[in-house]
Design an enzyme around this catalytic site. Structure first.
Site, PDB file in Angstrom:
ATOM      1  N   CYS A  93       8.689  -9.742 -12.296  1.00  0.00           N
ATOM      2  CA  CYS A  93       7.256  -9.424 -12.283  1.00  0.00           C
ATOM      3  C   CYS A  93       6.514 -10.075 -13.452  1.00  0.00           C
ATOM      4  CB  CYS A  93       7.045  -7.914 -12.211  1.00  0.00           C
ATOM      5  SG  CYS A  93       5.347  -7.472 -11.767  1.00  0.00           S
ATOM      6  N   GLU A 123      14.342  -3.735  -8.336  1.00  0.00           N
ATOM      7  CA  GLU A 123      14.789  -2.366  -8.653  1.00  0.00           C
ATOM      8  C   GLU A 123      14.058  -1.311  -7.831  1.00  0.00           C
ATOM      9  OE1 GLU A 123      12.735  -4.175 -10.366  1.00  0.00           O
ATOM     10  OE2 GLU A 123      11.260  -2.952 -11.455  1.00  0.00           O
ATOM     11  N   HIS A 148       9.717  -6.483  -7.232  1.00  0.00           N
ATOM     12  CA  HIS A 148      10.564  -5.589  -8.024  1.00  0.00           C
ATOM     13  C   HIS A 148      11.867  -5.299  -7.283  1.00  0.00           C
ATOM     14  CE1 HIS A 148       7.758  -4.500 -11.260  1.00  0.00           C
ATOM     15  NE2 HIS A 148       6.831  -4.790 -10.361  1.00  0.00           N
TER      16      HIS A 148
END
Lengths: 257, 216
Positions: free
Chosen positions: B84, B196, B194
């Site tokens: 990001c 995650e 992202h």
């Protein structure tokens, strides 16, 4: 093809348990928030929203712990709202593992909180929750006003103008709940949904009133929402997230399958 | 195989979700740190980022994380994953905050999505670009292993990367414009989305990163 419309199951949590009130009165116990969040993650929910309705200080600490446990087990975005009053509260929730924090009443008392917190943490994690209720029409035009205290207390603030102001102050997203519809299962209040999605450049999540899958479709196709939030239709097993997505896809809405 | 992962912490935002996802993906140990010796000891490095670019750049420079990153990338030749704003910080310059110079590790500009942003059909698109969008894999890369082309990942950003050298683009995403969703050069892989927060596909990408030897 492009960005998918999001389905967001919402967990109303009180003292570490998921509950769902009907019109904020009749509370039914629906289970453990960590288990429920994991179940929605496995079902393919696009995000999880966690609204803390705990009043007591001790309960607040339970909430932080619950957020930590959800964040360790769920790898989709998590929004936490309810009782957020300060930059410090926001920091606590972000540190506990929330990706976004939803601010409601505090933004009304202190709109600059939205600017301070988006400056500090970035707009992407600041959601402003708006509880809107239809009020007397002016010149035949519908108007919606912001209410607080579970829809009991009017503020005199116009919901559409407010959403614009919140976006200008740095909100990254609006979570719009119709207080006329919340808990009724009669569908979203599409008028205010459309008025606010048209008024702001930022994404809008429609909330309040979902009773069936067609309501989700209406929120997007008629209301213009970027995401739809629902609680009881998922909690009590009436529909699963995959059923909701399949239905929306059939109606031509782009979803993550 | 995966060893120790250092997540570079320059004080912007919560990095526990990155650390927790890396652990879930099989990392033996994850260190969230800006200490040079810990990063030097790690087998691979994650360079995350969240928030506004100017504050991020200020903290990166103040804590000398730029040097740590270059050491890991160039001197120690470790696999590095930028995420990001971590990806945006690698570029030459960003339009955010009225214009901010970045690290210039990869030549390119970070641009605003712009108002009004329209899709192909002329419909208005919201900014930030928030949610699950399809990533077109524009090169074969070990980090895409086991992930089908056009898989959806979770994005949340108002500025996008536009690299000068188009041969570095590993993935692209369409949102009014065509934005660089992933860049790859030698032992560096950078993603705008992202991983995650991208469910099983994101965890697969992190698993691939943990198994990656840093070669394309």
């Amino acid at each position: 093809m492009g960005l998918a419309k999001r389905i967001i199951p919402c967990l109303d949590v009180e003292n570490g348990r998921v509950v769902k009130g009907v019109n904020f009165v009749d509370i039914r116990d629906a289970g453990d928030p960590v288990e429920i969040a994991m179940r929605y993650n496995e079902q393919g929910a696009d995000e999880i929203t966690f609204l803390d309705i705990t009043a007591s200080h001790e309960g607040r600490e339970t909430t932080v712990h619950t957020v930590e446990q959800i964040a360790e087990n769920v790898f989709i975005p998590l929004t936490v709202g309810g009782g957020i009053r300060s930059v410090e509260d926001i920091r606590t929730m972000l540190n506990a593992g929330a990706d976004k924090v939803s601010i409601n009443t505090a933004a009304i008392h202190d709109p600059e909180l939205v600017r301070r917190s988006s400056d500090r943490f970035g707009s992407q994690c600041i959601v402003v929750a708006i509880d809107a209720k239809r009020v007397d029409d002016v010149d035949g035009e519908p108007r919606w006003e912001i209410f607080t205290h579970g829809g009991r207390r009017p503020t005199g603030i116009d919901a559409v103008a407010w959403s614009r102001r919140m976006a200008e102050l740095g909100a990254g997203e609006i979570l719009l709940t119709s207080m006329d519809r919340d808990g009724t299962k009669n569908g979203f209040e599409l008028g205010v949904t459309r008025a606010i999605t048209d008024a702001v450049e930022i994404p809008v999540i429609a909330s309040g009133g979902v009773g069936n899958l067609e309501h989700l479709v209406e929120g997007i196709l008629i209301g213009g929402a970027d995401a739809v939030l629902a609680a009881s239709i998922f909690h009590f097993g009436e529909y699963t997230v995959p059923e909701a997505k399949a239905y929306m896809a059939e109606r031509g809405i782009e979803v993550r399958l | 195989m995966s060893g120790v992962v250092a997540v570079i912490d320059y004080g912007m935002g919560n990095l526990h979700s990155v650390a927790s996802a890396l652990e879930h993906a099989g990392a033996r140990q994850v260190l969230v740190t800006h200490e040079a010796d810990k990063i030097a000891r790690a087998d691979r490095v994650v360079f995350p980022g969240v928030g506004a670019i100017r504050d991020c750049m200020a903290e990166i420079r103040r804590l000398e994380c730029d040097q740590l990153l270059v050491d890991a990338l160039v001197d120690q030749h470790k696999p590095v994953l930028a995420i990001c704003v971590g990806m945006q910080a690698l570029m030459t310059h960003s339009e955010e905050n009225g214009g901010a110079p970045c690290l210039d590790i990869i030549p390119g500009e970070v641009r605003y999505f712009g108002k009004p942003l329209l899709d192909e059909g002329g419909h208005r698109l919201k900014v930030p670009h928030m949610g699950w969008n399809e990533v077109r894999q524009t090169m074969d890369h070990p980090l895409w292993r086991g992930i089908p082309d056009m898989t959806r990942f979770y994005f949340v950003h108002s500025y996008y990367v536009d690299a000068v050298d188009r041969s570095l683009v590993a993935g692209s995403v369409r949102y009014g414009v065509s934005a660089d969703a992933a860049l790859a050069r030698d032992n560096l892989f950078a993603v705008q989305f992202h991983p995650e927060k991208s469910d099983t596909s994101g965890l697969q990408l992190l698993r691939n990163f943990l198994e990656w030897n840093g070669r394309c």
